[in-house]
Design a protein around this motif. Structure first.
Motif, mmCIF file in Angstrom:
data_model
loop_
_atom_site.group_PDB
_atom_site.id
_atom_site.type_symbol
_atom_site.label_atom_id
_atom_site.label_comp_id
_atom_site.label_asym_id
_atom_site.label_seq_id
_atom_site.Cartn_x
_atom_site.Cartn_y
_atom_site.Cartn_z
ATOM 1 N N TRP A 54 39.534 78.826 -2.007
ATOM 2 C CA TRP A 54 39.706 80.285 -2.035
ATOM 3 C C TRP A 54 38.739 80.916 -3.030
ATOM 4 O O TRP A 54 38.274 82.033 -2.821
ATOM 5 C CB TRP A 54 41.154 80.653 -2.385
ATOM 6 C CG TRP A 54 42.060 80.459 -1.207
ATOM 7 C CD1 TRP A 54 42.919 79.429 -0.992
ATOM 8 C CD2 TRP A 54 42.148 81.304 -0.058
ATOM 9 N NE1 TRP A 54 43.548 79.565 0.212
ATOM 10 C CE2 TRP A 54 43.097 80.718 0.803
ATOM 11 C CE3 TRP A 54 41.530 82.478 0.325
ATOM 12 C CZ2 TRP A 54 43.435 81.287 2.038
ATOM 13 C CZ3 TRP A 54 41.863 83.048 1.555
ATOM 14 C CH2 TRP A 54 42.808 82.455 2.386
ATOM 15 N N VAL A 57 35.378 81.048 -0.975
ATOM 16 C CA VAL A 57 35.238 82.022 0.116
ATOM 17 C C VAL A 57 35.388 83.462 -0.380
ATOM 18 O O VAL A 57 34.783 84.383 0.170
ATOM 19 C CB VAL A 57 36.211 81.747 1.286
ATOM 20 C CG1 VAL A 57 35.960 80.386 1.901
ATOM 21 C CG2 VAL A 57 37.660 81.908 0.861
ATOM 22 N N THR A 58 36.173 83.651 -1.443
ATOM 23 C CA THR A 58 36.360 85.038 -1.904
ATOM 24 C C THR A 58 35.245 85.523 -2.816
ATOM 25 O O THR A 58 35.224 86.694 -3.185
ATOM 26 C CB THR A 58 37.714 85.219 -2.628
ATOM 27 O OG1 THR A 58 37.772 84.322 -3.734
ATOM 28 C CG2 THR A 58 38.872 85.010 -1.690
ATOM 29 N N CYS A 60 32.407 85.855 -1.755
ATOM 30 C CA CYS A 60 31.530 86.562 -0.825
ATOM 31 C C CYS A 60 32.094 87.950 -0.513
ATOM 32 O O CYS A 60 33.234 88.081 -0.064
ATOM 33 C CB CYS A 60 31.377 85.762 0.469
ATOM 34 S SG CYS A 60 30.297 86.602 1.640
ATOM 35 N N ASP A 63 32.836 88.289 3.487
ATOM 36 C CA ASP A 63 33.581 87.230 4.191
ATOM 37 C C ASP A 63 32.682 86.360 5.070
ATOM 38 O O ASP A 63 33.047 86.009 6.188
ATOM 39 C CB ASP A 63 34.697 87.837 5.064
ATOM 40 C CG ASP A 63 35.664 88.652 4.237
ATOM 41 O OD1 ASP A 63 35.899 88.277 3.075
ATOM 42 O OD2 ASP A 63 36.176 89.661 4.732
ATOM 43 N N LYS A 66 32.726 80.296 5.322
ATOM 44 C CA LYS A 66 33.870 79.674 6.008
ATOM 45 C C LYS A 66 33.937 78.194 5.634
ATOM 46 O O LYS A 66 32.901 77.525 5.546
ATOM 47 C CB LYS A 66 33.710 79.780 7.538
ATOM 48 C CG LYS A 66 33.423 81.189 8.043
ATOM 49 C CD LYS A 66 34.577 82.132 7.826
ATOM 50 C CE LYS A 66 34.212 83.551 8.266
ATOM 51 N NZ LYS A 66 35.103 84.569 7.718
ATOM 52 N N LYS A 75 47.184 80.170 0.131
ATOM 53 C CA LYS A 75 46.504 81.140 -0.726
ATOM 54 C C LYS A 75 47.173 81.173 -2.095
ATOM 55 O O LYS A 75 48.406 81.212 -2.181
ATOM 56 C CB LYS A 75 46.580 82.530 -0.087
ATOM 57 C CG LYS A 75 45.533 83.472 -0.568
ATOM 58 C CD LYS A 75 45.470 84.701 0.339
ATOM 59 C CE LYS A 75 44.275 85.543 -0.070
ATOM 60 N NZ LYS A 75 44.064 86.678 0.790
#
Ligand code: SF4
Length: 230
Positions: A54, A57-58, A60, A63, A66, A75
């Motif tokens: 997490w 990916v967060t 970015c 989004d 992946k 989460k």
């Protein structure tokens, strides 16, 4: 061998990448920018447990990252990334407004303004006049619309430092909301510094800013010969 491979997380960067560099800066072991600096690439897999997916990916803003070979874990409680304050006005159609401009190319001149390079220096009898064409538009970006930021660039605060013939002119963006975009948009520093060297000492300066034309004028008075000798 298959067991070893299963211990690695594999990431992929989609074509939504806006080349903001955030993943390359925060996770340089995994991501690298392509040669054209248009898109990040996931160059390496990452051992399971080294990072929380997490967090990866967060990082970015669009989004585009992946995790492709494993399901995302649950989460974590709370959000790691705090985005800019929500828009104060109704911003419900931001995606439509962003879609309408996303393919427009920004004029090179507008970028140069953000680096203080859209400028000129004129010499007159007793002074030099440096003119800057200041940034006029907040650069288009998905987050500009999502955060409900204005289209017109807020004013920069200018200051001047003089050491003999050496003059440093700084301009800094002060609007806290628009400044948050600087970390996400290429070629959008929070301000600029121009250093100029004149053959004669400068004794004083005056700043004139015209909000209509967005021209910042820095008037630099030359020291008179007796002052130069002193
Ligand atoms: S953080 Fe997202 S947008 Fe920024 S370079 Fe990495 S993949 Fe691209």
């Amino acid at each position: 061998m298959a067991e070893a491979a299963a211990q690695l997380e594999e990431y992929f960067v989609t074509e939504d990448c806006i080349a903001c560099d955030a993943c390359c800066n925060d996770f340089p072991d995994i991501f690298v920018m392509n040669a054209e600096h248009t898109r990040a690439i996931a160059k390496e897999k990452s051992p399971i447990g080294k990072f929380n997916p997490w967090d990866i990916v967060t990082v970015c803003p669009v989004d585009a990252i992946k995790l492709v070979n494993l399901p995302m874990p649950a989460k974590p409680e709370g959000e790691k990334k705090v985005e800019a304050a929500p828009a104060e006005t109704d911003n419900s159609d931001w995606e439509r407004r962003w879609a309408a401009v996303r393919d427009r190319l920004e004029p090179q001149w507008e970028r140069m303004k953000r680096y203080g390079m859209a400028s000129s220096v004129d010499e007159e009898k007793d002074r030099y006049v440096v003119r800057f064409d200041m940034p006029a538009k907040v650069p288009n970006h998905r987050l500009k619309f999502k955060w409900g930021l204005p289209d017109d660039m807020p004013e920069y605060k200018a200051s001047v430092e003089i050491h003999g013939g050496n003059v440093k002119i700084r301009a800094k963006l002060e609007d806290e909301k628009v400044k948050k975009l600087c970390g996400w948009v290429n070629s959008f520093p929070e301000g600029f510094l121009r250093e100029l060297n004149f053959p004669v000492p400068i004794k004083s300066h005056r700043l004139n800013y015209d909000p209509e034309t967005r021209i910042l004028e820095v008037v630099l008075e030359k020291a008179q010969p007796e002052q130069q000798a002193a």
